[in-house]
Design a protein around this motif. Structure first.
Motif, PDB file in Angstrom:
ATOM      1  N   VAL A  93       0.841  -1.195   0.000  1.00 60.89           N
ATOM      2  CA  VAL A  93       0.000   0.000   0.000  1.00 60.89           C
ATOM      3  C   VAL A  93       0.878   1.246   0.000  1.00 60.89           C
ATOM      4  O   VAL A  93       1.812   1.367   0.793  1.00 60.89           O
ATOM      5  CB  VAL A  93      -0.939   0.037   1.231  1.00 60.89           C
ATOM      6  CG1 VAL A  93      -1.727   1.345   1.248  1.00 60.89           C
ATOM      7  CG2 VAL A  93      -1.903  -1.136   1.213  1.00 60.89           C
ATOM      8  N   ALA A  94       0.588   2.161  -0.897  1.00 57.80           N
ATOM      9  CA  ALA A  94       1.126   3.519  -0.944  1.00 57.80           C
ATOM     10  C   ALA A  94       0.237   4.289  -1.902  1.00 57.80           C
ATOM     11  O   ALA A  94      -0.639   3.704  -2.560  1.00 57.80           O
ATOM     12  CB  ALA A  94       2.586   3.530  -1.405  1.00 57.80           C
ATOM     13  N   GLY A  95       0.432   5.586  -2.024  1.00 56.93           N
ATOM     14  CA  GLY A  95      -0.414   6.367  -2.914  1.00 56.93           C
ATOM     15  C   GLY A  95      -0.182   6.088  -4.383  1.00 56.93           C
ATOM     16  O   GLY A  95      -1.090   6.250  -5.205  1.00 56.93           O
ATOM     17  N   THR A  96       1.043   5.676  -4.743  1.00 54.73           N
ATOM     18  CA  THR A  96       1.384   5.279  -6.104  1.00 54.73           C
ATOM     19  C   THR A  96       2.350   4.103  -6.045  1.00 54.73           C
ATOM     20  O   THR A  96       3.043   3.909  -5.042  1.00 54.73           O
ATOM     21  CB  THR A  96       2.073   6.415  -6.894  1.00 54.73           C
ATOM     22  OG1 THR A  96       3.239   6.842  -6.167  1.00 54.73           O
ATOM     23  CG2 THR A  96       1.152   7.593  -7.125  1.00 54.73           C
ATOM     24  N   HIS A  97       2.406   3.331  -7.132  1.00 51.55           N
ATOM     25  CA  HIS A  97       3.535   2.428  -7.315  1.00 51.55           C
ATOM     26  C   HIS A  97       4.673   3.292  -7.839  1.00 51.55           C
ATOM     27  O   HIS A  97       4.510   4.019  -8.815  1.00 51.55           O
ATOM     28  CB  HIS A  97       3.193   1.325  -8.313  1.00 51.55           C
ATOM     29  CG  HIS A  97       4.262   0.280  -8.449  1.00 51.55           C
ATOM     30  ND1 HIS A  97       5.516   0.564  -8.977  1.00 51.55           N
ATOM     31  CD2 HIS A  97       4.293  -1.039  -8.126  1.00 51.55           C
ATOM     32  CE1 HIS A  97       6.253  -0.530  -8.981  1.00 51.55           C
ATOM     33  NE2 HIS A  97       5.531  -1.519  -8.459  1.00 51.55           N
ATOM     34  N   PRO A  98       5.847   3.232  -7.225  1.00 50.47           N
ATOM     35  CA  PRO A  98       6.909   4.179  -7.594  1.00 50.47           C
ATOM     36  C   PRO A  98       7.395   4.081  -9.025  1.00 50.47           C
ATOM     37  O   PRO A  98       7.988   5.033  -9.535  1.00 50.47           O
ATOM     38  CB  PRO A  98       8.040   3.826  -6.612  1.00 50.47           C
ATOM     39  CG  PRO A  98       7.383   3.155  -5.466  1.00 50.47           C
ATOM     40  CD  PRO A  98       6.224   2.409  -6.056  1.00 50.47           C
ATOM     41  N   MET A  99       7.158   2.966  -9.712  1.00 53.44           N
ATOM     42  CA  MET A  99       7.821   2.772 -10.998  1.00 53.44           C
ATOM     43  C   MET A  99       6.895   2.492 -12.175  1.00 53.44           C
ATOM     44  O   MET A  99       7.353   2.389 -13.308  1.00 53.44           O
ATOM     45  CB  MET A  99       8.836   1.629 -10.874  1.00 53.44           C
ATOM     46  CG  MET A  99       9.991   1.970  -9.937  1.00 53.44           C
ATOM     47  SD  MET A  99      11.199   0.634  -9.771  1.00 53.44           S
ATOM     48  CE  MET A  99      10.312  -0.515  -8.725  1.00 53.44           C
ATOM     49  N   VAL A 100       5.593   2.348 -11.962  1.00 54.19           N
ATOM     50  CA  VAL A 100       4.687   2.019 -13.067  1.00 54.19           C
ATOM     51  C   VAL A 100       4.589   3.191 -14.047  1.00 54.19           C
ATOM     52  O   VAL A 100       4.490   4.354 -13.646  1.00 54.19           O
ATOM     53  CB  VAL A 100       3.282   1.665 -12.541  1.00 54.19           C
ATOM     54  CG1 VAL A 100       2.311   1.470 -13.693  1.00 54.19           C
ATOM     55  CG2 VAL A 100       3.335   0.398 -11.709  1.00 54.19           C
ATOM     56  N   ARG A 101       4.595   2.868 -15.342  1.00 53.60           N
ATOM     57  CA  ARG A 101       4.420   3.871 -16.392  1.00 53.60           C
ATOM     58  C   ARG A 101       3.084   3.643 -17.089  1.00 53.60           C
ATOM     59  O   ARG A 101       2.626   2.506 -17.227  1.00 53.60           O
ATOM     60  CB  ARG A 101       5.563   3.779 -17.403  1.00 53.60           C
ATOM     61  CG  ARG A 101       6.924   4.061 -16.782  1.00 53.60           C
ATOM     62  CD  ARG A 101       8.054   3.842 -17.783  1.00 53.60           C
ATOM     63  NE  ARG A 101       9.349   4.048 -17.161  1.00 53.60           N
ATOM     64  CZ  ARG A 101       9.964   5.218 -17.064  1.00 53.60           C
ATOM     65  NH1 ARG A 101       9.394   6.297 -17.601  1.00 53.60           N
ATOM     66  NH2 ARG A 101      11.132   5.328 -16.473  1.00 53.60           N
ATOM     67  N   ALA A 102       2.489   4.726 -17.546  1.00 56.08           N
ATOM     68  CA  ALA A 102       1.159   4.640 -18.157  1.00 56.08           C
ATOM     69  C   ALA A 102       1.144   3.684 -19.339  1.00 56.08           C
ATOM     70  O   ALA A 102       0.163   2.966 -19.561  1.00 56.08           O
ATOM     71  CB  ALA A 102       0.695   6.027 -18.590  1.00 56.08           C
ATOM     72  N   GLU A 103       2.239   3.640 -20.100  1.00 52.02           N
ATOM     73  CA  GLU A 103       2.258   2.785 -21.284  1.00 52.02           C
ATOM     74  C   GLU A 103       2.207   1.299 -20.942  1.00 52.02           C
ATOM     75  O   GLU A 103       1.927   0.464 -21.814  1.00 52.02           O
ATOM     76  CB  GLU A 103       3.486   3.082 -22.146  1.00 52.02           C
ATOM     77  CG  GLU A 103       4.801   3.098 -21.395  1.00 52.02           C
ATOM     78  CD  GLU A 103       5.202   4.493 -20.931  1.00 52.02           C
ATOM     79  OE1 GLU A 103       6.417   4.754 -20.886  1.00 52.02           O
ATOM     80  OE2 GLU A 103       4.301   5.308 -20.610  1.00 52.02           O
ATOM     81  N   ASP A 104       2.459   0.950 -19.677  1.00 55.70           N
ATOM     82  CA  ASP A 104       2.397  -0.451 -19.250  1.00 55.70           C
ATOM     83  C   ASP A 104       1.054  -0.826 -18.633  1.00 55.70           C
ATOM     84  O   ASP A 104       0.814  -2.000 -18.330  1.00 55.70           O
ATOM     85  CB  ASP A 104       3.507  -0.736 -18.232  1.00 55.70           C
ATOM     86  CG  ASP A 104       4.888  -0.456 -18.781  1.00 55.70           C
ATOM     87  OD1 ASP A 104       5.104  -0.704 -19.979  1.00 55.70           O
ATOM     88  OD2 ASP A 104       5.753   0.025 -18.016  1.00 55.70           O
TER      89      ASP A 104
END
Length: 376
Positions: A93-104
């Motif tokens: 749990v966190a506000g975002t995944h630190p490394m996910v990119r929209a294109e994925d």
């Protein structure tokens, strides 16, 4: 129509927490449908899919006290952790995944989420975000509107305190809550306007449905909204919290503030009426977290978000005693002194970088019982 549940006491509280699914190496796992299929019935009743395939939402029952609600959330986390491990996955749990990119990003296959994709087009494939939603039962629709109007003034402080998403797309965003502007790519977000009556609120939502803009009210994603079918006011602005004790502190603050605004109405008119001030303070809170300097139109200067928080907490103590959440409200000092965005940056600054941060988030999702008890 406002639905008052006869078996629920006023100010009953419920929690919704958005969770990310991960591969063992910390990369996103776009397998929410696989997880939902293997959940035991008792857990499945409290787990829902989300727009993106790596996200699930855990939802507690309504509870009289914050302690009861967070105890159930802890149990739900433990059950989900066990279930996903059976598929070779992890959760965090966190506000975002630190490394996910929209294109994925992969949009979930459910009908609701495919409708979102067709309606919002590529906006539905923005980077995933993860929020904490708190429901508080209000016994009367006009009281609920009164509380809703007042809570709007406190949105920046709640966001500043809950900021837990400094990283996005593999980079430090420079913000305390990168989730806030990313999520705001969706329509019908942010701090909504005031409403004089419940019927005025209902008409504002109904016109969107009559005109075909949305199929039903939950497609409105304001920072605070009414849930007539549940008889609750829902506060949605906060980042999801890595530690359950931080969730407990925020839930206690929200529960107290809803009761205050419904019964006593403490929000300063200069804050609740001035939408441009609220919007600017919301941005400053997302940017700087609890260190933000917020606009004070009454004094024509800026004041620390931490000072505003202290004022709110002082006002909350009598209500906390009535609601049985004094202990959880006391945890706000720990959260303000050790905010999530700062912790994430400190971990990411170590040798293992963002990979080490994601592993740390995994480790805090459902730690062994002795650690959990100490943290809760």
């Amino acid at each position: 129509m406002w639905k008052v549940h006869p078996d629920l006491e006023p100010w009953t509280v419920g929690i919704e927490e958005e969770v990310m699914l991960l591969e063992p190496d910390g990369s996103p796992a776009w397998r929410s449908e696989d997880v939902l299929r293997v959940l035991p019935d008792a857990l499945a009743e409290h787990t829902r899919g989300e727009t993106h395939g790596l996200a699930l939402e855990l939802a507690t029952d309504p509870h009289r006290t914050v302690c009861e609600a967070t105890t159930q959330l802890r149990q739900l986390r433990a059950g989900l952790s066990e279930a996903v491990r059976g598929l070779g996955l992890r959760a965090a749990v966190a506000g975002t995944h630190p490394m996910v990119r929209a294109e994925d990003v992969q949009v979930s296959p459910g009908a609701r989420y495919q409708y979102l994709h067709s309606s919002l087009r590529e906006l539905a494939r923005r980077e995933p975000t993860f929020a904490l939603h708190v429901h508080v039962a209000v016994p009367d629709p006009e009281l609920a509107v009164r509380a809703y109007n007042g809570i709007r003034a406190h949105i920046p402080v709640l966001l500043a305190l809950a900021a837990n998403s400094p990283f996005t797309r593999g980079r430090d965003s420079g913000l305390a809550s990168a989730r806030t502007p990313v999520f705001q790519a969706f329509p019908r977000t942010g701090i909504p306007r005031e409403f004089a009556t419940y019927s005025e609120y209902a008409e504002a939502v109904d016109v969107l449905i009559r005109c075909g803009a949305i199929p039903e009210p939950t497609f409105i994603w304001w920072d605070v909204r009414l849930q007539p079918k549940l008889g609750t006011l829902e506060v949605r602005v906060m980042d999801a919290q890595t530690r359950i004790r931080d969730t407990a502190a925020l839930v206690a603050l929200v529960q107290c503030l809803v009761r205050i605004e419904a019964l006593d109405h403490m929000a300063e008119p200069e804050l609740s009426h001035a939408t441009e001030v609220l919007d600017e303070n919301r941005f400053l809170a997302a940017r700087d977290g609890i260190r933000a300097q917020l606009l004070d139109p009454l004094r024509d200067r800026c004041v620390p978000a931490s000072g505003r928080l202290a004022t709110l907490v002082d006002a909350c103590w009598p209500h906390a005693r009535a609601l049985g959440c004094e202990r959880e409200l006391g945890l706000l000092a720990h959260l303000a002194g050790d905010p999530g965005a700062d912790r994430q940056r400190a971990i990411a600054s170590e040798r293992q970088g963002l990979g080490g941060l994601v592993r740390a988030l995994q480790g805090e999702f459902s730690p062994p019982r002795p650690q959990l008890a100490a943290a809760a």
